[in-house]
Design a protein around this motif. Sequence first.
Motif, short mmCIF file in Angstrom:
data_model
loop_
_atom_site.label_atom_id
_atom_site.label_comp_id
_atom_site.label_asym_id
_atom_site.label_seq_id
_atom_site.Cartn_x
_atom_site.Cartn_y
_atom_site.Cartn_z
N THR A 61 -9.30 9.69 6.80
CA THR A 61 -10.20 9.84 5.65
C THR A 61 -9.46 10.67 4.61
O THR A 61 -8.96 11.75 4.91
CB THR A 61 -11.52 10.50 6.10
N ASN A 62 -9.42 10.18 3.39
CA ASN A 62 -8.40 10.62 2.46
C ASN A 62 -8.90 11.57 1.37
O ASN A 62 -10.06 11.53 0.97
CB ASN A 62 -7.74 9.38 1.85
N ILE A 63 -7.97 12.38 0.89
CA ILE A 63 -8.33 13.50 0.02
C ILE A 63 -8.37 13.14 -1.46
O ILE A 63 -8.85 13.92 -2.27
CB ILE A 63 -7.39 14.70 0.24
N GLU A 64 -7.87 11.95 -1.81
CA GLU A 64 -7.96 11.47 -3.18
C GLU A 64 -7.82 9.95 -3.18
O GLU A 64 -7.28 9.38 -2.21
CB GLU A 64 -6.90 12.12 -4.08
N PRO A 65 -8.30 9.28 -4.22
CA PRO A 65 -8.25 7.81 -4.22
C PRO A 65 -6.86 7.23 -3.98
O PRO A 65 -6.70 6.27 -3.23
CB PRO A 65 -8.80 7.44 -5.60
N ASP A 66 -5.85 7.82 -4.60
CA ASP A 66 -4.49 7.31 -4.42
C ASP A 66 -3.85 7.82 -3.13
O ASP A 66 -2.66 7.56 -2.90
CB ASP A 66 -3.62 7.68 -5.62
N GLY A 67 -4.61 8.50 -2.30
CA GLY A 67 -4.12 8.95 -1.01
C GLY A 67 -4.45 7.99 0.11
O GLY A 67 -4.11 8.24 1.27
N ARG A 68 -5.11 6.88 -0.21
CA ARG A 68 -5.50 5.92 0.82
C ARG A 68 -4.38 4.93 1.13
O ARG A 68 -3.63 4.53 0.24
CB ARG A 68 -6.74 5.13 0.35
N ILE A 69 -4.31 4.52 2.38
CA ILE A 69 -3.39 3.44 2.73
C ILE A 69 -3.73 2.21 1.91
O ILE A 69 -2.85 1.55 1.36
CB ILE A 69 -3.47 3.12 4.23
N SER A 70 -5.03 1.90 1.86
CA SER A 70 -5.51 0.79 1.03
C SER A 70 -6.80 1.23 0.36
O SER A 70 -7.43 2.22 0.77
CB SER A 70 -5.77 -0.45 1.88
N ASN A 71 -7.23 0.48 -0.63
CA ASN A 71 -8.48 0.82 -1.30
C ASN A 71 -9.70 0.56 -0.43
O ASN A 71 -10.82 0.87 -0.84
CB ASN A 71 -8.60 0.03 -2.61
N ASN A 72 -9.50 0.02 0.76
CA ASN A 72 -10.60 -0.19 1.69
C ASN A 72 -10.75 0.95 2.69
O ASN A 72 -11.57 0.86 3.61
CB ASN A 72 -10.40 -1.51 2.45
N CYS A 73 -9.97 2.01 2.50
CA CYS A 73 -10.02 3.14 3.43
C CYS A 73 -11.04 4.19 2.98
O CYS A 73 -11.41 4.25 1.81
CB CYS A 73 -8.65 3.78 3.54
N LEU A 74 -11.47 5.01 3.92
CA LEU A 74 -12.48 6.03 3.66
C LEU A 74 -11.90 7.20 2.88
O LEU A 74 -10.71 7.48 2.92
CB LEU A 74 -13.08 6.55 4.97
N ILE A 114 -1.07 2.62 -7.88
CA ILE A 114 -0.15 2.07 -8.88
C ILE A 114 1.22 2.73 -8.74
O ILE A 114 2.26 2.07 -8.70
CB ILE A 114 -0.72 2.25 -10.30
N THR A 115 1.21 4.05 -8.66
CA THR A 115 2.43 4.80 -8.40
C THR A 115 2.13 5.81 -7.31
O THR A 115 1.52 6.85 -7.57
CB THR A 115 2.95 5.54 -9.65
N PRO A 116 2.52 5.54 -6.08
CA PRO A 116 2.26 6.51 -5.02
C PRO A 116 3.09 7.78 -5.22
O PRO A 116 4.05 7.78 -6.01
CB PRO A 116 2.66 5.76 -3.75
N VAL A 117 2.72 8.83 -4.51
CA VAL A 117 3.45 10.09 -4.59
C VAL A 117 4.01 10.43 -3.22
O VAL A 117 3.56 9.93 -2.20
CB VAL A 117 2.55 11.24 -5.09
N THR A 130 8.33 2.47 -5.22
CA THR A 130 9.03 3.75 -5.23
C THR A 130 8.05 4.84 -5.64
O THR A 130 7.44 4.76 -6.71
CB THR A 130 10.21 3.74 -6.21
N PRO A 131 7.86 5.84 -4.80
CA PRO A 131 6.90 6.89 -5.13
C PRO A 131 7.46 7.87 -6.16
O PRO A 131 8.67 7.93 -6.38
CB PRO A 131 6.68 7.59 -3.79
N ARG A 132 6.55 8.60 -6.75
CA ARG A 132 6.93 9.69 -7.65
C ARG A 132 6.93 10.99 -6.85
O ARG A 132 5.99 11.27 -6.12
CB ARG A 132 5.92 9.78 -8.80
N ALA A 133 8.00 11.77 -7.00
CA ALA A 133 8.06 13.05 -6.32
C ALA A 133 7.07 14.03 -6.94
O ALA A 133 7.03 14.19 -8.17
CB ALA A 133 9.47 13.63 -6.38
#
Length: 346
Positions: A61-74, A114-117, A130-133
Motif C-alpha cells: 500500500t503506497n505512500i503517493e500516487p507515483d509510488g504504486r507499481i501500477s495505478n491499480n494498486c492500493l 510518467i517519470t518514476p523516481v 529511466t527514473p529521476r534521482a
Amino acid sequence: MTTDLYSPLSIKGLTLKNRIVMPPMCMYSARNQDGYSTDWHVMHYASRAIGGTGLIIIEMTNIEPDGRISNNCLGLWEDGQIEGLAKIVAACHTAGAKVAIQIAHAGRKATDAITPVSASAIPFDGASKTPRALSTAEVSDMVNKYAAAVKRAVKAGVDAIELHGAHGYLIHQFQSALTNKRTDRYGADKALFGTEVIQAVKQVMPTEMPLLFRISATEFDANGYRLAESLQLATAYQQAGVDVFHVSAGGESPTGPSATIGSDAGYQLGLAAAYKQALTTPVIAVGKLSNPQLANAAILNNQADMVAVGRALLRDPYWALNAADTLNKTIELPKQYVRAFPAATK
C-alpha cells in the motif's frame, strides 16, 4: 512444551494464535485506479481470516500516487483511504486474525508513473523508464510521506506495520549499490534512508505495536549485496526500531532471481535461519513453504518464528485449517465449519 506452527506467539503488544502469515500480495484491484480499496478486498482478506491464518499482511500500500507499481494498486496518501482499510481490518478481526499492512513506494518500478523516481537515474531494465534521482531534500520529504501513511494505517486499526525494503522497491533501491550511485549522505550510508524511515514511522506508531521490515537477504547478482552485507543493513535497522524481519531475496536485478532461483521447496529457509541466528528479532520465513510438514518443521527446527504462505493461500483460503488437519493438530475452528474437521476440533 514444543513450539510448532500452531503455537501462539507474542511480539510486544501483538499476540498471534499461530505462526502462519499471509504475506502481502498485490491484487491490482483498487477502485477506479484511485488507490482506494473495495468490498472485494474485504472478502479476499476476511476469507483467509476465517480460514485460520494467524497474521494477514495487507498488500503493498503506497505512500503517493507515483509510488504504486501500477495505478491499480492500493494507496494511503490521503485520509479518505482509511475507511476502506478499516473495513478490511474489522472483518479480519471478527474472524480471529491479526492484521498488518505493508507500506511502500515502488521507486523506479512504478510502471505507470510518467517519470518514476529512485535513488539514482538507473532504469530497471531496457524496457523500463529511466527514473529521476531524488534530491537530498526530496528524500527527506519521502521519509515524511512514509510516516504520514503509517499514521493513517494506525487510524485504520491495524495491529502491526510492515515496511517494504525488499524486491527492488524504493528502500531497497537506496540500500543497494546496484541502484544507489549517489554522492550525498544517502549514498555514503546505504542504510540511511531505511533507517530514517524506520525512525520516522516509529514516532507515529503506538509503543506496543510491532514494526516489521521485509528485506531481500541477498540480491542473487554478482555485483549486488550478499547475506553478510544484508545482515549489516538489518543490524542498523534493528537498532533503529525494527521488531520483526520478513526475510525474502532478490528483486533488484533483472538478471537475478525469478528466472533461475526458487525451484525448490523452502529454498530461502537458510536465509531466514541466518537472520534468526544473527539478530535478536523474530523472523518470518518465505519461499515455497506450502507443504504443511515443511512449514511446521521450519518452526520446530528453530529456522524461523513464523512462516509466510503466499500462493497456496490464494489457491486455498482455508490452508491453515487444512494444514492443521494434515498435521493432526487440534485447533479452535469456526463453529460453522466444525463438522468438516472432526479430527481437529477443540
